[in-house]
Design an enzyme around this catalytic site. Structure first.
Site, PDB file in Angstrom:
ATOM      1  N   GLY A  78    -114.657 153.912  43.314  1.00  0.00           N
ATOM      2  CA  GLY A  78    -113.246 153.881  42.943  1.00  0.00           C
ATOM      3  C   GLY A  78    -113.120 152.866  41.831  1.00  0.00           C
ATOM      4  N   HIS A  79    -113.008 153.345  40.597  1.00  0.00           N
ATOM      5  CA  HIS A  79    -112.967 152.454  39.433  1.00  0.00           C
ATOM      6  C   HIS A  79    -111.555 152.439  38.861  1.00  0.00           C
ATOM      7  CE1 HIS A  79    -117.595 153.063  38.789  1.00  0.00           C
ATOM      8  NE2 HIS A  79    -117.284 152.530  39.940  1.00  0.00           N
ATOM      9  N   ASP A 111    -116.969 146.981  43.331  1.00  0.00           N
ATOM     10  CA  ASP A 111    -115.575 146.579  43.098  1.00  0.00           C
ATOM     11  C   ASP A 111    -115.450 145.300  42.275  1.00  0.00           C
ATOM     12  OD1 ASP A 111    -114.905 148.759  44.677  1.00  0.00           O
ATOM     13  OD2 ASP A 111    -114.784 147.546  46.508  1.00  0.00           O
ATOM     14  N   GLN A 163    -120.921 151.347  42.352  1.00  0.00           N
ATOM     15  CA  GLN A 163    -121.329 150.408  43.410  1.00  0.00           C
ATOM     16  C   GLN A 163    -121.866 149.112  42.777  1.00  0.00           C
ATOM     17  OE1 GLN A 163    -122.580 154.008  44.086  1.00  0.00           O
ATOM     18  NE2 GLN A 163    -120.461 154.059  44.711  1.00  0.00           N
ATOM     19  N   LYS A 183    -115.729 146.950  37.339  1.00  0.00           N
ATOM     20  CA  LYS A 183    -116.519 147.723  36.360  1.00  0.00           C
ATOM     21  C   LYS A 183    -115.629 148.670  35.557  1.00  0.00           C
ATOM     22  CE  LYS A 183    -119.020 149.307  39.725  1.00  0.00           C
ATOM     23  NZ  LYS A 183    -118.454 148.510  40.831  1.00  0.00           N
TER      24      LYS A 183
HETATM   25  P1  GDP Z   1    -114.780 148.678  40.265  1.00  0.00           P
HETATM   26  O1  GDP Z   1    -115.096 149.579  41.406  1.00  0.00           O
HETATM   27  O2  GDP Z   1    -115.883 147.729  39.963  1.00  0.00           O
HETATM   28  O3  GDP Z   1    -114.321 149.410  39.049  1.00  0.00           O
HETATM   29  O4  GDP Z   1    -113.558 147.774  40.741  1.00  0.00           O
HETATM   30  P2  GDP Z   1    -112.241 148.277  41.525  1.00  0.00           P
HETATM   31  O5  GDP Z   1    -111.396 149.040  40.614  1.00  0.00           O
HETATM   32  O6  GDP Z   1    -112.626 148.929  42.812  1.00  0.00           O
HETATM   33  O7  GDP Z   1    -111.596 146.898  41.941  1.00  0.00           O
HETATM   34  C1  GDP Z   1    -111.255 145.929  40.990  1.00  0.00           C
HETATM   35  C2  GDP Z   1    -109.758 145.652  41.115  1.00  0.00           C
HETATM   36  O8  GDP Z   1    -109.448 144.454  40.441  1.00  0.00           O
HETATM   37  C3  GDP Z   1    -108.903 146.706  40.437  1.00  0.00           C
HETATM   38  O9  GDP Z   1    -107.689 146.817  41.152  1.00  0.00           O
HETATM   39  C4  GDP Z   1    -108.653 146.144  39.043  1.00  0.00           C
HETATM   40  O10 GDP Z   1    -107.448 146.623  38.452  1.00  0.00           O
HETATM   41  C5  GDP Z   1    -108.546 144.672  39.360  1.00  0.00           C
HETATM   42  N1  GDP Z   1    -108.985 143.757  38.304  1.00  0.00           N
HETATM   43  C6  GDP Z   1    -110.026 143.887  37.439  1.00  0.00           C
HETATM   44  N2  GDP Z   1    -110.168 142.747  36.725  1.00  0.00           N
HETATM   45  C7  GDP Z   1    -109.197 141.901  37.137  1.00  0.00           C
HETATM   46  C8  GDP Z   1    -108.850 140.555  36.822  1.00  0.00           C
HETATM   47  O11 GDP Z   1    -109.475 139.897  35.987  1.00  0.00           O
HETATM   48  N3  GDP Z   1    -107.802 140.010  37.491  1.00  0.00           N
HETATM   49  C9  GDP Z   1    -107.094 140.693  38.431  1.00  0.00           C
HETATM   50  N4  GDP Z   1    -106.091 140.074  39.050  1.00  0.00           N
HETATM   51  N5  GDP Z   1    -107.391 141.961  38.767  1.00  0.00           N
HETATM   52  C10 GDP Z   1    -108.442 142.543  38.140  1.00  0.00           C
HETATM   53  P1  IMO Z   2    -117.474 151.088  43.326  1.00  0.00           P
HETATM   54  O1  IMO Z   2    -118.202 151.944  42.354  1.00  0.00           O
HETATM   55  C1  IMO Z   2    -117.608 148.976  47.129  1.00  0.00           C
HETATM   56  C2  IMO Z   2    -120.025 150.793  50.287  1.00  0.00           C
HETATM   57  C3  IMO Z   2    -119.315 151.306  51.526  1.00  0.00           C
HETATM   58  C4  IMO Z   2    -120.389 151.042  52.549  1.00  0.00           C
HETATM   59  C5  IMO Z   2    -121.674 151.380  51.808  1.00  0.00           C
HETATM   60  C6  IMO Z   2    -122.185 152.789  52.045  1.00  0.00           C
HETATM   61  O2  IMO Z   2    -116.014 151.322  43.378  1.00  0.00           O
HETATM   62  O3  IMO Z   2    -117.853 149.657  43.171  1.00  0.00           O
HETATM   63  P2  IMO Z   2    -121.391 155.187  51.191  1.00  0.00           P
HETATM   64  O4  IMO Z   2    -120.090 155.911  51.372  1.00  0.00           O
HETATM   65  O5  IMO Z   2    -121.766 154.970  49.773  1.00  0.00           O
HETATM   66  O6  IMO Z   2    -122.502 155.787  51.993  1.00  0.00           O
HETATM   67  O7  IMO Z   2    -121.141 153.728  51.850  1.00  0.00           O
HETATM   68  O8  IMO Z   2    -121.373 151.220  50.435  1.00  0.00           O
HETATM   69  N1  IMO Z   2    -119.535 151.341  49.003  1.00  0.00           N
HETATM   70  C7  IMO Z   2    -118.810 150.643  48.131  1.00  0.00           C
HETATM   71  N2  IMO Z   2    -118.286 149.404  48.212  1.00  0.00           N
HETATM   72  N3  IMO Z   2    -117.471 149.688  46.000  1.00  0.00           N
HETATM   73  C8  IMO Z   2    -118.005 150.926  45.904  1.00  0.00           C
HETATM   74  O9  IMO Z   2    -118.007 151.622  44.741  1.00  0.00           O
HETATM   75  C9  IMO Z   2    -118.681 151.471  47.001  1.00  0.00           C
HETATM   76  N4  IMO Z   2    -119.307 152.649  47.243  1.00  0.00           N
HETATM   77  C10 IMO Z   2    -119.834 152.549  48.468  1.00  0.00           C
HETATM   78  O10 IMO Z   2    -118.133 150.590  51.776  1.00  0.00           O
HETATM   79  O11 IMO Z   2    -120.430 149.667  52.861  1.00  0.00           O
HETATM   80 MG    MG Z   3    -114.315 150.150  43.257  1.00  0.00          MG
END
Ligand code: GDP
Ligand code: IMO
Ligand code: MG
Length: 422
Positions: free
Chosen positions: A39-40, A12, A222, A15
């Site tokens: 979840g990207h 999270d 991840q 990415k």
């Molecule tokens: P990922 O799994 O690495 O793709 O990240 P996620 O999408 O799960 O979580 C990142 C969250 O931060 C998302 O809601 C993005 O829209 C948000 N985000 C990404 N970069 C920034 C930033 O620079 N500032 C803020 N406020 N939100 C951001």
């Molecule tokens: P992205 O790609 C954050 C965490 C789960 C748990 C552990 C194992 O969005 O960054 P699993 O269901 O994979 O067996 O869970 O890994 N986890 C993540 N945490 N971002 C993710 O993906 C994750 N995918 C799995 O919360 O701690």
């Molecule tokens: Mg994510």
């Protein structure tokens, strides 16, 4: 130029946003591990897209998006994602390609994931998407791959065998009624019919792409500390989330990779259980969670929050060979009087400069913090690096020095325009 994007923390990191930005200059975007646990998020023109299986480059017209062999595919989740995109006006047409070697997630994987978690004393806090049980079947050589799904006779045989064993486990260990073969078989032959048109050898496709000087962008899911080997085991996911995972997970040789781009948040978050040395107090965690909307993009669970941990990210730079770093969510730190960064750990009189792999040690360490002055200004619409407040730049420079890697991008908001290249 072939690049890999990897998470440098516990996932999270942002990415999805960085992939979307870099995808502009790529021809192929390739997921190589994980599954719908990811979840990207990508925000374009105020619209929020969350990708679980489809690569985050899909919003750019004409880009080819591949799901490599290292990804576990839940067909129901994938079909739902394809439909949702179509509903939002995104035509994936012939742009989605899936490896025949991907392992398939069945409902028994998801239920097993859930039942196992409920029974565990030390819970992992999985996403309950069936990821662990599906990879376990792969390693145990009883998994069902996309190529098997497309062959009704093989599917029948493998599914029958698997159900025989799984149903016994369901009944004896979990007191669950198990699964009926005919229903599952019918459901999955339906998925096969819907997905067959996307299936193609990804390794051959990428080899040809590379030969014709196309640019490939590998999308890690991840993060380093959720990696099955280098993460905080057992509080990890079940795949290789470091950069090396991209070669085994997509079938390309290591010399294809020109650059590794790490993504790190300007602080740290984690969803699920496991050690977290720099975790905030509950009250401060709540404040940053609200400010940074730190809720899981897949499960909606509240993310745990803490200070930036340079010991961790330095280790990520090392194991993934990160050549440059994108630093996200700096806007969320605006308004803090001071900002702390963990630069070492202390445990029973010993100082650690490197990331310890013993989870017991990691649970007990006390971070050694360097305190830096914060900034008050709202930075979310700043367009040039030199226009950021002095203390903002000071923070970025400090991280760059201590990590020993160039920070090439800073992100100050979720939209494309809130990204500054340095
Ligand atoms: P990922 O799994 O690495 O793709 O990240 P996620 O999408 O799960 O979580 C990142 C969250 O931060 C998302 O809601 C993005 O829209 C948000 N985000 C990404 N970069 C920034 C930033 O620079 N500032 C803020 N406020 N939100 C951001
Ligand atoms: P992205 O790609 C954050 C965490 C789960 C748990 C552990 C194992 O969005 O960054 P699993 O269901 O994979 O067996 O869970 O890994 N986890 C993540 N945490 N971002 C993710 O993906 C994750 N995918 C799995 O919360 O701690
Ligand atoms: Mg994510």
């Amino acid at each position: 130029m072939n690049r890999v994007v990897v998470g440098a923390q516990w996932g999270d990191e942002g990415k999805g946003k960085i992939i979307d930005i870099l995808a502009k200059d790529a021809d192929y975007i390739v997921r190589y591990q994980g599954g719908s646990n990811a979840g990207h998020t990508v925000v374009v023109d105020g619209k929020n897209y969350i990708f679980h299986l489809i690569p985050s480059g899909i919003l750019h017209k004409g880009k080819i998006c591949c799901i490599g062999n290292g990804v576990t595919v839940d067909p129901s989740a994938l079909i739902k994602e394809i439909k949702e995109l179509a509903h939002m006006g995104i035509n994936i047409g012939g742009r989605l390609k899936i490896s025949p070697l991907c392992h398939i997630i069945f409902p028994y994987h998801k239920i097993l994931d859930d039942l196992r978690e409920k029974k565990l004393v030390h819970k992992i806090g999985t996403t309950r998407r069936g990821i662990g049980p599906c990879y376990a079947d792969k390693i145990n050589r009883c998994g069902i791959r996309m190529v098997d799904l497309l062959n009704p006779r093989v599917l029948k045989d493998k599914l029958m065998n698997n159900l025989e064993e799984k149903n016994e486990i369901f009944k004896k260990v979990y007191h669950h009624k198990g699964f009926d073969f005919p229903l599952l078989y019918r459901e999955y032959t339906g998925y096969a019919a819907a997905l067959a048109k996307y299936v193609v050898s990804i390794s051959s496709l990428l080899e040809q792409a590379n030969r014709s000087k196309k640019d490939i962008l590998f999308e890690g899911a991840q993060g380093t500390f959720l990696d099955i080997d280098f993460g905080t085991y057992p509080y990890v996911t079940s795949s290789s989330a470091i950069s090396g995972g991209c070669t085994i997970g997509s079938g390309v040789p290591p010399h294809f990779i020109d650059k590794v781009i790490g993504v790190a948040k300007a602080y740290t978050t984690r969803v699920g259980e496991g050690p977290f040395p720099t975790e905030f107090t509950q009250e401060f965690s709540r404040i940053i969670r609200e400010k940074g909307s730190e809720f899981g993009a897949t499960t909606g669970r509240p993310r745990r929050c803490g200070w930036f941990d340079a010991v961790m990210v330095k280790q990520a730079v090392l194991v993934s060979g990160i050549t440059e770093l994108a630093l996200t969510k700096l806007d969320i730190l605006s308004g803090l009087k001071s900002i702390s960064v963990a630069v070492g750990y202390k445990y029973k009189g010993k100082t650690f400069k490197y990331f310890p792999y013993d989870c017991e040690v990691l649970e007990g360490v006390k971070p050694v913090y360097k305190e830096l002055p914060g900034w008050n200004e709202n930075v979310s619409s700043t367009k040039h690096y030199k226009e950021f407040p002095r203390d903002f730049r000071n923070y970025v420079d400090f991280l760059q020095d201590i990590l020993g890697v160039r920070i090439s991008m800073v992100s100050v908001g979720s939209s494309r325009s809130q990204t500054v290249f340095i």
